[in-house]
Motif scaffolding. Sequence first.
Motif, mmCIF file in Angstrom:
data_model
loop_
_atom_site.group_PDB
_atom_site.id
_atom_site.type_symbol
_atom_site.label_atom_id
_atom_site.label_comp_id
_atom_site.label_asym_id
_atom_site.label_seq_id
_atom_site.Cartn_x
_atom_site.Cartn_y
_atom_site.Cartn_z
ATOM 1 N N SER A 259 22.424 24.995 83.695
ATOM 2 C CA SER A 259 22.786 25.806 85.179
ATOM 3 C C SER A 259 23.890 26.643 84.637
ATOM 4 O O SER A 259 24.593 26.369 83.908
ATOM 5 C CB SER A 259 22.885 24.742 86.136
ATOM 6 O OG SER A 259 23.325 25.630 86.971
ATOM 7 N N PRO A 260 23.680 27.940 85.315
ATOM 8 C CA PRO A 260 24.847 28.636 85.030
ATOM 9 C C PRO A 260 26.336 28.239 85.761
ATOM 10 O O PRO A 260 27.306 28.395 85.367
ATOM 11 C CB PRO A 260 24.554 29.983 86.027
ATOM 12 C CG PRO A 260 23.217 29.877 85.924
ATOM 13 C CD PRO A 260 22.593 28.589 86.177
ATOM 14 N N LEU A 261 26.199 27.110 86.667
ATOM 15 C CA LEU A 261 27.351 26.604 87.188
ATOM 16 C C LEU A 261 27.617 25.374 86.487
ATOM 17 O O LEU A 261 28.480 24.426 86.902
ATOM 18 C CB LEU A 261 27.020 26.034 88.724
ATOM 19 C CG LEU A 261 26.672 27.226 89.738
ATOM 20 C CD1 LEU A 261 26.504 26.644 91.056
ATOM 21 C CD2 LEU A 261 28.106 28.159 89.389
ATOM 22 N N ALA A 262 27.094 25.040 85.175
ATOM 23 C CA ALA A 262 27.328 23.707 84.485
ATOM 24 C C ALA A 262 28.786 23.763 83.865
ATOM 25 O O ALA A 262 29.196 24.759 83.564
ATOM 26 C CB ALA A 262 26.403 23.650 83.384
ATOM 27 N N PRO A 263 29.374 22.609 84.049
ATOM 28 C CA PRO A 263 30.986 22.360 83.464
ATOM 29 C C PRO A 263 30.748 22.745 82.031
ATOM 30 O O PRO A 263 29.893 22.448 81.184
ATOM 31 C CB PRO A 263 31.334 21.062 83.667
ATOM 32 C CG PRO A 263 29.954 20.331 83.901
ATOM 33 C CD PRO A 263 28.949 21.288 84.485
ATOM 34 N N LYS A 264 32.290 23.468 81.689
ATOM 35 C CA LYS A 264 32.240 23.762 80.319
ATOM 36 C C LYS A 264 33.483 23.118 79.480
ATOM 37 O O LYS A 264 34.494 22.967 80.207
ATOM 38 C CB LYS A 264 32.096 25.218 79.936
ATOM 39 C CG LYS A 264 30.678 25.924 80.255
ATOM 40 C CD LYS A 264 30.988 27.464 80.246
ATOM 41 C CE LYS A 264 29.884 28.192 80.529
ATOM 42 N NZ LYS A 264 28.624 27.684 79.614
ATOM 43 N N GLY A 268 34.369 26.313 75.474
ATOM 44 C CA GLY A 268 33.622 27.464 76.182
ATOM 45 C C GLY A 268 32.160 26.751 75.970
ATOM 46 O O GLY A 268 30.918 27.086 76.502
ATOM 47 N N THR A 269 31.966 25.540 75.165
ATOM 48 C CA THR A 269 30.618 24.727 74.956
ATOM 49 C C THR A 269 30.463 23.947 76.135
ATOM 50 O O THR A 269 31.266 23.756 76.783
ATOM 51 C CB THR A 269 30.683 24.154 73.649
ATOM 52 O OG1 THR A 269 31.938 23.073 73.912
ATOM 53 C CG2 THR A 269 31.121 24.897 72.402
ATOM 54 N N PRO A 270 29.158 23.846 76.311
ATOM 55 C CA PRO A 270 28.639 23.056 77.593
ATOM 56 C C PRO A 270 29.219 21.694 77.596
ATOM 57 O O PRO A 270 29.004 21.152 76.418
ATOM 58 C CB PRO A 270 27.045 22.957 77.677
ATOM 59 C CG PRO A 270 26.509 24.433 76.616
ATOM 60 C CD PRO A 270 27.959 24.308 75.732
#
Length: 286
Positions: A259-264, A268-270
Motif C-alpha cells: 500500500s502507498p501508506l505502508a510504513p517504511k 526508504g525500504t518497506p
Amino acid sequence: MKLIVNITSIMLLILIAAGSIAARSQSSNRGSQPAKLSKVQFVDKSFMECIYEHSNYDPFFDETRIVDWILEIGRKASRYGNYNEYRLDSIFAADYNGKPTYDEFDEVYKKVGSCSLTETLKILNENKLNHYEGIFGDYYVYTEELPAFDWKISNETDEICGYRCRKATAEFRGRTWDAWYAEEIQISNGPLKFGGLPGLILKIEDEKKEHIFEAIQLRKSNKDFGYQLRSFRIPTDRKTFNKMMHDFRSDVSSFIVNSPLAPKNPDGTPAVPPKRRLFYNPVEID
C-alpha cells in the motif's frame, strides 16, 4: 519491537479508516450539497421481510459478535443484507426524499451505526445465487447454483417468533447445522444461503454454536429490492473468494505491505509489519 508494533497498529487504523476520513473531509467542505448514494439494481418486490440476529463466535479471540441482518423475500428473488444498511436507505427515502446532504448523511450514519455492504441475492426462478462482498477496498461477486441440502427432519419442535417450528439437520460446507423452520410460513428460504425446507427457516445454528441465526421479527412488505451497483466488481468463484478472505482476515498486515501508506524503514525500504489476525470464523469452512 514494541515501537514497531505500535507504529503498525497506527498504520492499520489509518488504512482501515482512510475511506471514512476522506468521506468526512468531503462532508465538512460540502456539507450542504447532496450526498452521492449508491445506486441499486432492482430485481424484485418483497412481500415479506425477516430480521435475523446473527451471533458469531471466534474461538481464537474467545469473542462473540452480534449483527442484525434482513431477508427480503420476493416471488422471483430474495436478498440477505445488513440491517443497518437497510435502515439507512429507508431513513433517506422517508425523511430526505432519497437526497440527503453530506451533513445529513453523516448525522444519520452516526445514529444507525456501522454497516456492511455484504449481500447475498438468490435468483429463485433461475436457481442461482449471487454473493457480493468487499475485501480491503475491492469489490467482488461470484455466482453459484442455489445449494442443495440433504435435510433430515425430526419430530423435535420449538417456538420462535410466535411460530411452532420443526427441527431439521444437514451437513453444509464443513459444518453440521440444526434448523428450525415454520411449516405455517410456506416459503422455502432462510438466512444467508440456507433454504430447501417446507417452511421458512427462523433459526439455524451449527453444532458448535459458533454461528447462530435467529429471527427476531417478521413483517409484511411491499418494497423494491436489489443489489448495490459498483463502478467495477471483480468476478470470481466461491472458493477463490473464500481463500482471499481467509488470507486477509488471518494476516491483514500482509495487505498493507504494497500500500502507498505502508510504513517504511529509515532507508526508504518497506517495513514489514508483524502478522495481525482479525476477528474471523466463517460460515463455510469447506
